[in-house]
Scaffold this motif. Structure first.
Motif, PDB file in Angstrom:
ATOM      1  N   UNK A  26      -9.298  23.477 -35.953  1.00  0.00           N
ATOM      2  CA  UNK A  26     -10.341  22.711 -35.268  1.00  0.00           C
ATOM      3  C   UNK A  26     -10.243  21.231 -35.614  1.00  0.00           C
ATOM      4  N   UNK A  27     -10.004  20.910 -36.881  1.00  0.00           N
ATOM      5  CA  UNK A  27      -9.886  19.512 -37.294  1.00  0.00           C
ATOM      6  C   UNK A  27      -8.693  18.843 -36.611  1.00  0.00           C
ATOM      7  N   UNK A  28      -7.573  19.540 -36.534  1.00  0.00           N
ATOM      8  CA  UNK A  28      -6.395  18.964 -35.875  1.00  0.00           C
ATOM      9  C   UNK A  28      -6.619  18.815 -34.375  1.00  0.00           C
ATOM     10  N   UNK A  29      -7.309  19.761 -33.747  1.00  0.00           N
ATOM     11  CA  UNK A  29      -7.640  19.625 -32.330  1.00  0.00           C
ATOM     12  C   UNK A  29      -8.510  18.395 -32.104  1.00  0.00           C
ATOM     13  N   UNK A  30      -9.487  18.196 -32.980  1.00  0.00           N
ATOM     14  CA  UNK A  30     -10.346  17.022 -32.841  1.00  0.00           C
ATOM     15  C   UNK A  30      -9.530  15.746 -32.961  1.00  0.00           C
ATOM     16  N   UNK A  31      -8.648  15.704 -33.942  1.00  0.00           N
ATOM     17  CA  UNK A  31      -7.851  14.499 -34.183  1.00  0.00           C
ATOM     18  C   UNK A  31      -6.862  14.237 -33.056  1.00  0.00           C
ATOM     19  N   UNK A  32      -6.238  15.274 -32.544  1.00  0.00           N
ATOM     20  CA  UNK A  32      -5.147  15.082 -31.599  1.00  0.00           C
ATOM     21  C   UNK A  32      -5.548  15.195 -30.136  1.00  0.00           C
ATOM     22  N   UNK A  33      -6.679  15.807 -29.830  1.00  0.00           N
ATOM     23  CA  UNK A  33      -7.069  16.000 -28.427  1.00  0.00           C
ATOM     24  C   UNK A  33      -8.381  15.312 -28.092  1.00  0.00           C
ATOM     25  N   UNK A  37      -9.089  11.550 -26.164  1.00  0.00           N
ATOM     26  CA  UNK A  37      -9.747  11.660 -24.854  1.00  0.00           C
ATOM     27  C   UNK A  37     -11.031  10.841 -24.833  1.00  0.00           C
ATOM     28  N   UNK A  38     -11.773  10.877 -25.912  1.00  0.00           N
ATOM     29  CA  UNK A  38     -13.000  10.089 -25.993  1.00  0.00           C
ATOM     30  C   UNK A  38     -12.686   8.596 -25.984  1.00  0.00           C
ATOM     31  N   UNK A  39     -11.619   8.192 -26.664  1.00  0.00           N
ATOM     32  CA  UNK A  39     -11.221   6.780 -26.670  1.00  0.00           C
ATOM     33  C   UNK A  39     -10.820   6.319 -25.275  1.00  0.00           C
ATOM     34  N   UNK A  40     -10.075   7.172 -24.541  1.00  0.00           N
ATOM     35  CA  UNK A  40      -9.706   6.825 -23.154  1.00  0.00           C
ATOM     36  C   UNK A  40     -10.941   6.719 -22.271  1.00  0.00           C
ATOM     37  N   UNK A  41     -11.888   7.620 -22.461  1.00  0.00           N
ATOM     38  CA  UNK A  41     -13.111   7.599 -21.671  1.00  0.00           C
ATOM     39  C   UNK A  41     -13.888   6.303 -21.900  1.00  0.00           C
ATOM     40  N   UNK A  42     -14.013   5.912 -23.146  1.00  0.00           N
ATOM     41  CA  UNK A  42     -14.728   4.670 -23.465  1.00  0.00           C
ATOM     42  C   UNK A  42     -13.965   3.460 -22.931  1.00  0.00           C
ATOM     43  N   UNK A  43     -12.647   3.464 -23.051  1.00  0.00           N
ATOM     44  CA  UNK A  43     -11.852   2.347 -22.542  1.00  0.00           C
ATOM     45  C   UNK A  43     -11.980   2.228 -21.023  1.00  0.00           C
ATOM     46  N   UNK A  44     -11.939   3.353 -20.323  1.00  0.00           N
ATOM     47  CA  UNK A  44     -12.108   3.327 -18.861  1.00  0.00           C
ATOM     48  C   UNK A  44     -13.500   2.853 -18.479  1.00  0.00           C
ATOM     49  N   UNK A  45     -14.503   3.279 -19.235  1.00  0.00           N
ATOM     50  CA  UNK A  45     -15.871   2.863 -18.945  1.00  0.00           C
ATOM     51  C   UNK A  45     -16.011   1.359 -19.130  1.00  0.00           C
ATOM     52  N   UNK A  46     -15.442   0.839 -20.219  1.00  0.00           N
ATOM     53  CA  UNK A  46     -15.521  -0.604 -20.465  1.00  0.00           C
ATOM     54  C   UNK A  46     -14.750  -1.391 -19.414  1.00  0.00           C
ATOM     55  N   UNK A  47     -13.592  -0.889 -18.995  1.00  0.00           N
ATOM     56  CA  UNK A  47     -12.801  -1.590 -17.976  1.00  0.00           C
ATOM     57  C   UNK A  47     -13.539  -1.630 -16.641  1.00  0.00           C
TER      58      UNK A  47
END
Length: 66
Positions: A26-33, A37-47
């Protein structure tokens, strides 16, 4: 008596291994997936918010010119 205790300790150890594997997985899934995905979502929202702001500023400048 001793064999029952060994079975109990063996079963507990086996369950602990699967429990620990689940936590690590679970920890590795959070780190790698999930975090990327959350960072991309925030970046798209800001853009998109930045584009909307630039568009409204451009329209406002055009209205002021005419």
């Amino acid at each position: 008596m001793v064999s029952g205790t060994l079975v109990y300790v063996g079963a507990f150890s086996l369950l602990f291994v699967f429990w620990a594997y689940g936590i690590v997985s679970f920890a590795l899934d959070c780190k790698n997936k999930f975090l990327p995905a959350l960072a991309r979502l925030v970046a798209n929202w800001r853009a998109s918010r930045r584009e909307r702001t630039e568009e409204s500023e451009r329209e406002q400048r055009e209205r002021q010119l005419y």
